[in-house]
Every structure is written in C-alpha cells, then in structure tokens.
Write an enzyme that holds these catalytic residues in place. Structure first.
Site, PDB file in Angstrom:
ATOM      1  N   PHE A  78       0.879  -1.063  -0.089  1.00 33.93           N
ATOM      2  CA  PHE A  78      -0.012   0.056   0.186  1.00 33.93           C
ATOM      3  C   PHE A  78       0.909   1.351   0.041  1.00 33.93           C
ATOM      4  O   PHE A  78       2.268   1.449   0.301  1.00 33.93           O
ATOM      5  CB  PHE A  78      -1.082   0.084   1.260  1.00 33.93           C
ATOM      6  CG  PHE A  78      -0.350   0.133   2.498  1.00 33.93           C
ATOM      7  CD1 PHE A  78      -0.157   1.573   3.024  1.00 33.93           C
ATOM      8  CD2 PHE A  78       0.198  -0.794   3.300  1.00 33.93           C
ATOM      9  CE1 PHE A  78       0.357   1.876   4.291  1.00 33.93           C
ATOM     10  CE2 PHE A  78       0.863  -0.757   4.517  1.00 33.93           C
ATOM     11  CZ  PHE A  78       0.851   0.774   4.846  1.00 33.93           C
ATOM     12  N   CYS A  79       0.287   2.455  -0.259  1.00 33.46           N
ATOM     13  CA  CYS A  79       0.823   3.667  -0.521  1.00 33.46           C
ATOM     14  C   CYS A  79       0.113   4.652   0.205  1.00 33.46           C
ATOM     15  O   CYS A  79      -0.895   4.416   1.006  1.00 33.46           O
ATOM     16  CB  CYS A  79       1.518   4.012  -1.880  1.00 33.46           C
ATOM     17  SG  CYS A  79       0.057   4.041  -2.999  1.00 33.46           S
ATOM     18  N   GLN A  80       0.158   5.978  -0.169  1.00 34.52           N
ATOM     19  CA  GLN A  80      -0.664   6.837   0.166  1.00 34.52           C
ATOM     20  C   GLN A  80      -2.088   6.717  -0.492  1.00 34.52           C
ATOM     21  O   GLN A  80      -3.281   7.176   0.061  1.00 34.52           O
ATOM     22  CB  GLN A  80      -0.079   8.159  -0.074  1.00 34.52           C
ATOM     23  CG  GLN A  80      -0.911   9.345   0.650  1.00 34.52           C
ATOM     24  CD  GLN A  80      -0.994   9.326   2.464  1.00 34.52           C
ATOM     25  OE1 GLN A  80       0.132   8.847   2.948  1.00 34.52           O
ATOM     26  NE2 GLN A  80      -1.884   9.787   2.975  1.00 34.52           N
ATOM     27  N   GLY A  82      -2.890   4.908  -3.545  1.00 31.92           N
ATOM     28  CA  GLY A  82      -2.989   3.415  -4.368  1.00 31.92           C
ATOM     29  C   GLY A  82      -2.350   3.449  -5.532  1.00 31.92           C
ATOM     30  O   GLY A  82      -2.030   2.197  -5.858  1.00 31.92           O
ATOM     31  N   TYR A 107      -3.244   4.360   2.212  1.00 29.79           N
ATOM     32  CA  TYR A 107      -3.329   5.027   3.768  1.00 29.79           C
ATOM     33  C   TYR A 107      -4.290   5.925   3.949  1.00 29.79           C
ATOM     34  O   TYR A 107      -4.872   6.091   4.985  1.00 29.79           O
ATOM     35  CB  TYR A 107      -1.920   5.278   3.956  1.00 29.79           C
ATOM     36  CG  TYR A 107      -1.592   5.602   5.387  1.00 29.79           C
ATOM     37  CD1 TYR A 107      -1.763   4.678   6.544  1.00 29.79           C
ATOM     38  CD2 TYR A 107      -1.431   6.871   5.874  1.00 29.79           C
ATOM     39  CE1 TYR A 107      -1.822   5.081   7.867  1.00 29.79           C
ATOM     40  CE2 TYR A 107      -1.186   7.332   7.093  1.00 29.79           C
ATOM     41  CZ  TYR A 107      -1.322   6.440   8.328  1.00 29.79           C
ATOM     42  OH  TYR A 107      -1.455   6.563   9.552  1.00 29.79           O
TER      43      TYR A 107
END
Length: 115
Positions: A78-80, A82, A107
């Site tokens: 995962f990132c901030q 997507g 996130y």
C-alpha cells in the site's frame, strides 16, 4: 490459484485480525515515519525491486524482518493514494510473488476509517 490482486478494507481487516497478511508500506521513509498501518514494513517503491531479489539474510539485516517467500499468500502493498501500491504489486508479481496484492484504498482510506 493466486488471490485477487486488490484487497478491500474489510478484507484487509480480517486478514490482519487472523494474522494472515504481511503489509508493506511502499511510501517514502518520511511518509511512513509520520504514520502507517500497524505492523507494516516500510520498503520505498524505489527500493522494492532490489529488496525482493536480495538473499534472505541480507534482507533480514537491512529491514529487520523476514524476507517474503515467493509462495506466501497475501503480501499486501500500500501507499498513500493507491498508485505506488499498484506498481509495487505488479513488480512483485513480475518477480514471481504470486500472492502480491494491492490495498487500493491505501493509507488515505485507512486513516479516514481506522485512524
């Protein structure tokens, strides 16, 4: 059979509750230091390709965590927002990690719903 590439928040919650997922935060160290999903290992997407090709002992020394195995299920990136998570999942799958998945809500959604 490999799992669906995308993980939703309800599924992620249940995977985490049962200890069946490994989480990888592929944002920068600065972003991860400001807050992440509990239990996630931070490997910035720029380092991911080399990290996933390291010898297990080198990976362990660098990240203080066990290197995922190719056959592991539910390796959730995962990132901030997507986008980097999707890149990370595609990269991991191209290296043979069939259980690589992307938490699409990222996130941002986690913080909104769980934070």
């Amino acid at each position: 059979p490999s799992s669906a590439p995308t993980v939703s928040l309800p599924e992620l919650r249940s995977l985490l509750a049962s200890g069946r997922a490994r989480l990888f935060d592929v944002r920068s160290r600065e972003e991860a230091a400001a807050g992440t999903i509990p239990g996630a290992l931070n490997i910035p997407v720029s380092e991911l390709e080399s990290a996933l090709q390291m010898e297990p002992a080198a990976f362990q020394a660098l990240y203080s965590a066990e290197k995922p195995k190719l056959e592991d299920e539910h390796l959730v990136f995962f990132c901030q927002m997507g986008k980097r998570g999707l890149q990370a999942m595609q990269l991991a799958r191209s290296l043979g990690y069939t259980g690589a998945r992307n938490y699409a809500g990222a996130y941002r959604e986690w913080l909104e719903k769980e934070g």
